[in-house]
Design an enzyme around this catalytic site. Structure first.
Site, PDB file in Angstrom:
ATOM      1  N   ASP A   1       0.858  -0.837  -0.347  1.00  0.00           N
ATOM      2  CA  ASP A   1       0.082   0.329   0.022  1.00  0.00           C
ATOM      3  C   ASP A   1       1.125   1.366   0.149  1.00  0.00           C
ATOM      4  O   ASP A   1       1.409   1.727   1.083  1.00  0.00           O
ATOM      5  CB  ASP A   1      -0.870   0.108   0.970  1.00  0.00           C
ATOM      6  CG  ASP A   1      -2.051  -0.888   1.290  1.00  0.00           C
ATOM      7  OD1 ASP A   1      -1.797  -2.151   0.580  1.00  0.00           O
ATOM      8  OD2 ASP A   1      -3.148  -0.807   1.587  1.00  0.00           O
TER       9      ASP A   1
ATOM     10  N   LYS B   1      -7.119   3.360  -3.065  1.00  0.00           N
ATOM     11  CA  LYS B   1      -7.367   3.369  -1.998  1.00  0.00           C
ATOM     12  C   LYS B   1      -7.165   4.465  -1.779  1.00  0.00           C
ATOM     13  O   LYS B   1      -6.626   5.847  -1.875  1.00  0.00           O
ATOM     14  CB  LYS B   1      -6.351   2.387  -1.138  1.00  0.00           C
ATOM     15  CG  LYS B   1      -6.087   1.930  -0.009  1.00  0.00           C
ATOM     16  CD  LYS B   1      -4.846   2.005   1.035  1.00  0.00           C
ATOM     17  CE  LYS B   1      -5.384   1.864   3.007  1.00  0.00           C
ATOM     18  NZ  LYS B   1      -3.921   1.354   2.770  1.00  0.00           N
TER      19      LYS B   1
ATOM     20  N   LYS C   1     -10.244   0.230  -2.203  1.00  0.00           N
ATOM     21  CA  LYS C   1     -10.259  -0.758  -0.973  1.00  0.00           C
ATOM     22  C   LYS C   1     -10.453   1.502  -0.451  1.00  0.00           C
ATOM     23  O   LYS C   1      -9.509   2.052  -0.410  1.00  0.00           O
ATOM     24  CB  LYS C   1      -8.645  -0.450  -0.570  1.00  0.00           C
ATOM     25  CG  LYS C   1      -8.513  -0.640   1.150  1.00  0.00           C
ATOM     26  CD  LYS C   1      -7.137  -1.508   1.244  1.00  0.00           C
ATOM     27  CE  LYS C   1      -6.764  -1.342   2.623  1.00  0.00           C
ATOM     28  NZ  LYS C   1      -5.254  -2.392   2.650  1.00  0.00           N
TER      29      LYS C   1
END
Lengths: 479, 332, 292
Positions: free
Chosen positions: B164, B232, B268
């Protein structure tokens, strides 16, 4: 787009909250009563054709009795200090809020519209409307109609079936705030919420005869409009009936406001915020099954983005959930009546016959009740009936344009002038379009928004007068 | 588009190469991103709120709760993290509800790079749970590129299945889109393992700092063009994290991207999703914006920690008919 | 200079004509009718006896003028209207004579009526850029929306000018129609049309664009019926309608849902208020979201 994995289980709102009696009377002078000639009619739930109740059907004698009651009540109601009238209206607003779930379920049962809409749109707006006009009752001197504007007297009000309680609120709240008394005729297919409203008036302690409710058909409406002791006529409904009313009151002293049909253009430019435009198109025509006078029933899309917008629109339409109006996840409910369904069906068939391409998402419609799938017509021209006549159903006609000037020309090319929509990210274009469109309400980058403070009403054959806001008081004052 | 390929699949780079002209120069990239349709904030938020009124009951709720559990990136990203804390989290992720073995496991355990090895070991082989690591000097990202790449490579080497990364919001906000694009590409390259497989790359925007919906849409396309496997919302470390509206916007972006390019990218939302009710609202948005194709942990994740216990309590309520309490689910 | 007849100069009569589309045509029918003084004795002039077709042509001219006039700035309309007052002021004596003849007023009363007409016109000239602020405004809706109501002209308004006040009455009904950006088709007072027809000359010598005001003379009953039924007329002022026709005209107007102003007794020297302005205004409400 497949939606098979996550299928929503039924989420029905309980109808136990509504205590329906087998029969209802007319509400005259604070009492429920049978019709003078004893006539009754049945009101059915359009989603199931179940008979909900038997309702007294008002005739000419009942209209006369109700107008007399209203006239008698006007003497003291009109003389009541504005602050006191306002407090009654505040009471009504509060009781409507308290009973909003009950009334939402009732409205959904009688009208066929989804509970999601009655719960989230109709009822909140109904209470807000009373709350708003309650505050005007003791401030009329500041409304811009002179230092001491007087009420007109008895208001005869005839309302449609598409937003039964909301249209009642639009009519009764300003009338009472200004000091008038009312006789209101709800539509024959949706009499129940108005009769429940009579009970709200009882709970609020409203003096007898200030509000009278006469369920009935067009003949009762015509008798009310023509009654010589009615000072003010307010009507929401079809342009055809509106014309007849305007003829009836010609040469009398009656003040008239008419909120009639529409064939609104919803104009999408190539620089529109596409996702929100698609939502606005969907909300514009499928909200309330398209039973909306200001519905965006003509989509005018700029040719350069036609495909992109239509693809997105079809995709979005495929996710509309059509079915049981009491299910909290239903987006599109039942058509209000067999008659209306027949009219929609007839016009849709005319659209096909005239060469427009018809499309609807695959959706399973219930077997009983009145239903019409959300429908899209492409390849529509200005000459087609489906581009000119008000369908008053979930049917969208798509036309295209190349330049802003062409969009304005096509949008205005109708005898109606109630509403219009504009979708573009360019501010100066919005303002230019908004000033050129001949319509009483223009929604830019939004659609079908309503508020008690916001005047609503049409140009041209969409009627005259405004409802809502300071402007809405004028219809009920002797000015 | 005749077929759809996953963003992490071998065919994706070739598809993206088809759009090489829009990423050929800073000017071209700017023109492309600024040519995307605008976003009307009020309309977007109204749509998200509208979807939030869906009533998800009985069987649908049971499905949604289990799906949500299986989509969780169970996260601990604290300065106070220890191997013990991470091991406890891994145990929880594998068996969220010890009283009900039928409870699905979470999608991933999300930790700082130095905890990747611990998590890897704690999960062992065959757990079906990924190890996700934040990298690139999470959460601010304010270090030099070589440090970001080293941070990433280190996490991958320690056994991270997913990375991430955070974008350079400063560069994005000052309009240096190409710089952001190149950086994502470089990090993507750093995700490649010696055996030429690669850790999946989630690109964190920090929506709260991007500030406008127009920026979020542009950033979504920028990240997807650069090869993001997931986009995300946020780090969970700033005031505004995932919201229904900014997540809906990103769902629309991956939908449109797949339509245009044929490459499927995951989404996400992270930070602030604490209750089952919230999670179900997000799943409704996925369902009605993207449909079945995204309704799996492969394509949608929740970056969350406390959410899991609320889902478990709701799950117990559904199976027993009684309301559960915090003492009947485990603390991490 | 001894002969009295030598001292008298033969006056030049005026041919009164219609005012349509900025021009001064005769009636297409070729008809005229005799206009006499208010006592009905003395012949004053022949006035065009307009036909249905003249009414139709006037509506076409008015419609053509609507976009430009309604689109002009309110300031510009105010300037143009004020110019009309200036022109009228300069012809006070002519109008005093015509009004005196038409209404049987004394010289001083007729002069007072003309002065009042000039002042009335000035009053309305000042309204052009104020009425929107008085009747429009922001609406505080419960949501993130900018919401503004503004008045807009209705379009083409057919005006049956009052029969009892040939100039002051005329300007009192006409000025509010055009001050708000509408175009007018006026049917002059049937028995006293001359001041109205002369007023057309005032308009023509001001900066009023062609077609914004169109003035017809003739039989009110004959002209009002086609105007009331005309589908391209948006508003109908029945102020000067014959009592026995008003209801029928209103009913005819109902077919296209025209905005109708019913006849009512008026004292033309009273403060007119704003109702004649708002009679010919629509309220347009525009919504826009507020978001970044």
């Amino acid at each position: 787009m497949a939606n098979e994995k996550f299928a929503y289980a039924p989420a029905p709102e309980s109808r136990a909250i509504v205590d329906l009696a087998p029969s209802y009377g007319l509400f005259i002078d604070g009492e429920f009563a049978d019709a003078a000639d004893g006539t009754v009619f049945k009101t059915v739930s359009p989603s199931s054709e179940e008979v909900l109740a038997e309702v007294a059907r008002a005739g000419e004698a009942d209209v006369d009795r109700a107008v007399k009651a209203a006239r008698k009540a006007f003497g003291s109601w009109g003389a009541l200090p504005g602050a006191e009238r306002g407090k009654y209206l505040f009471r009504i607003a509060r009781i409507l809020q308290e009973r909003s779930r009950e009334l939402a379920v009732l409205e959904t049962l009688d009208n066929g519209k989804p509970i999601r809409e009655t719960r989230d749109v109709d009822l909140p707006l109904v209470a807000a409307h009373f709350f708003y006009y309650a505050g005007w009752a003791d401030k009329l001197a500041y409304a811009g109609y002179g230092p001491d504007p007087r009420p007109l007297g008895v208001a005869g009000q005839v309302i449609p079936w598409n937003f039964p309680l909301l249209m009642l609120a639009w009519k009764i709240a300003p009338a009472l705030a200004a000091g008038n008394t009312v006789v209101l005729k709800p539509a024959e297919t949706t009499p129940l919420s108005a009769l429940f409203f009579a009970d709200v008036c009882r709970q609020a302690g409203l003096p007898r005869g200030v509000v009278n409710i006469l369920p009935g058909y067009g003949d009762a409406g015509a008798a009310l409009v023509a009654h010589p002791d009615v000072d003010k006529v307010a009507f929401t409904g079809s342009t055809q009936v509106g014309r007849a009313i305007a003829r009836t009151v010609a040469g009398t002293r009656k003040k008239v406001t008419l909120e009639l049909g529409g064939k609104a253009a919803n104009i999408v430019f190539d620089d529109a915020p596409v996702d929100q435009a698609v939502e606005g198109i969907v909300n514009g025509i499928f909200f309330n099954q398209g039973h909306v006078c200001c519905a965006g029933s003509r989509l005018l899309v700029q040719e350069s983005v036609q495909e992109e917008v239509l693809d997105a629109l079809r995709r979005r339409m495929s996710t509309l959930r059509v079915g049981d109006p009491l299910d909290k996840n239903t987006d599109v409910g039942a058509i209000n009546s067999a008659e209306q369904l027949a009219r929609i069906t007839e016009l849709a068939e005319a659209g096909e016959a005239e060469g427009a391409q018809r499309w609807a998402p695959a959706c399973e419609l219930p077997t009983s009740g009145y239903w019409f799938a959300p429908t899209l017509f492409t390849g529509v021209t200005q000459a087609h009936r489906i581009a000119r006549e008000e369908i008053f159903g979930p049917v969208l006609s798509v036309l295209t344009f190349r330049t802003p000037a062409e969009a304005v020309e096509k949008a205005n090319n109708t005898p109606y002038g109630l509403s219009a929509g504009i979708w573009t990210e360019k501010g100066s274009r919005i303002l230019s379009m908004a000033s050129k469109l001949r319509a009483g309400v223009v929604w830019a980058n939004t659609f079908n928004k309503f508020d008690p403070t916001s005047p609503f009403g049409g140009y041209k054959e969409s009627g005259y007068g405004r409802e809502g806001g300071r402007h809405g008081l004028e219809a009920y004052l002797d000015v | 588009m005749s077929s759809v390929v996953p963003a992490f699949g071998p065919d994706a780079p070739a598809r993206l190469a088809g759009l090489a002209d829009v990423t050929a120069s800073d000017a071209a990239l700017r023109r492309f991103l600024h040519g995307l349709p605008g976003v009307d904030a009020v309309g977007l938020e109204a749509r998200a709120a509208g979807l939030g009124t869906r009533s998800i009951k009985t069987t649908a709720k049971a499905y949604a709760i289990d799906l949500a559990i299986s989509m969780i990136d169970l996260t601990t990203l604290e300065g106070s993290d220890t191997p013990g804390k991470v091991r406890a989290l891994c145990a929880k992720g594998r068996r969220p509800d010890p009283t009900d073995p039928g409870t699905p496991h979470v999608a991933a355990i999300c930790v700082y790079p130095d905890m990747v090895a611990v998590a890897r070991e704690a999960l062992g082989e065959g757990s079906g749970i990924s190890v996700a690591s934040v990298a690139t000097a999470f959460p601010a990202g304010r270090v030099a590129l070589p440090v970001k790449l080293a941070d990433t490579a280190d996490a991958v080497a320690a056994g991270a299945d997913e990375i991430d990364m955070v974008i350079d919001r400063g560069a994005f906000l000052s309009g240096r889109y190409m710089e952001v694009f190149e950086e994502i590409r470089a990090v993507k390259q750093a995700c490649v393992r010696k055996d030429e497989t690669a850790a999946h790359l989630k690109v964190i925007f920090e929506n709260g700092e991007l500030s406008t919906y127009d920026n979020i849409r542009r950033c979504s396309w920028l990240a997807m063009l650069a090869g993001a496997d997931f986009i995300k919302t946020s780090t969970g470390k700033v005031a505004v994290n995932a919201t229904p509206a900014n997540t809906l916007l990103m769902l629309e972006a991956v939908r449109d991207f797949r339509e245009a390019v044929g490459v499927q990218v995951g989404v996400k939302p992270a930070g602030g999703i604490r209750t089952s009710k919230d999670a179900i609202k997000y799943l409704v948005m996925v369902n009605e914006t993207l449909g079945d194709d995204w309704l799996s942990p492969e394509w949608f994740r929740f970056g969350a920690s406390s959410l899991l216990n609320d889902l478990l309590m709701q799950r117990q309520k559904l199976s027993t008919g009684r309301y559960s309490g915090p003492d009947y689910v485990t603390v991490d | 200079m001894s002969d009295k007849s030598e001292q008298q100069r033969l006056s030049v009569f005026k041919t009164y004509k219609l005012y349509v589309g900025g021009k001064f045509p005769r009636s297409e029918s070729g008809r005229v009718y005799e206009v006499t003084d208010s006592k009905g004795g003395t012949w004053l002039a022949n006035a065009p006896l307009s036909s249905r077709k003249d009414a139709r042509d006037a509506v076409v001219a008015a419609r053509k003028a609507v976009p430009g006039w309604s689109g002009a700035t309110a300031y510009n309309r105010g300037q143009v209207l004020y110019r009309v007052a200036e022109m009228l002021e300069g012809r006070r004596e002519q109008f005093a004579r015509e009004v005196a003849d038409a209404e049987g007023l004394s010289k001083s009363k007729a002069a007072a009526a003309v002065d009042a007409a000039v002042d009335r016109w000035v009053w309305y000239a000042g309204w052009t850029d104020k009425i929107a602020q008085v009747v429009g405004g922001a609406n505080p809706v419960a949501g993130p929306f900018f919401n503004l109501s503004t008045p807009e002209p209705t379009g083409v308004v057919a005006v049956l000018a009052p029969q009892d006040s040939s100039l002051l009455g005329l300007v009192s009904v006409l000025a509010p129609v055009i001050a708000t950006g509408n175009a007018a088709v006026v049917v002059a007072a049937e028995r006293a049309p001359l001041p109205a027809l002369s007023f057309g000359e005032v308009l023509a010598s001001s900066d009023v664009p062609a077609g914004v005001v169109n003035i017809l003379s003739g039989r009110t009953a004959e002209l009002s019926a086609p105007l009331a039924a005309h589908q391209d007329v948006n508003g109908l002022d029945l102020t000067g309608a014959p009592a026995d026709l008003a209801a029928d005209l209103e009913a005819a107007a109902a077919d296209t849902l025209k905005r109708v102003r019913r006849p009512s007794a008026e004292v033309w020297t009273n403060d007119p208020g704003t109702s004649r302005l708002t009679s010919w205004l629509e309220t347009k409400t525009v919504w826009h979201p507020i978001g970044v």
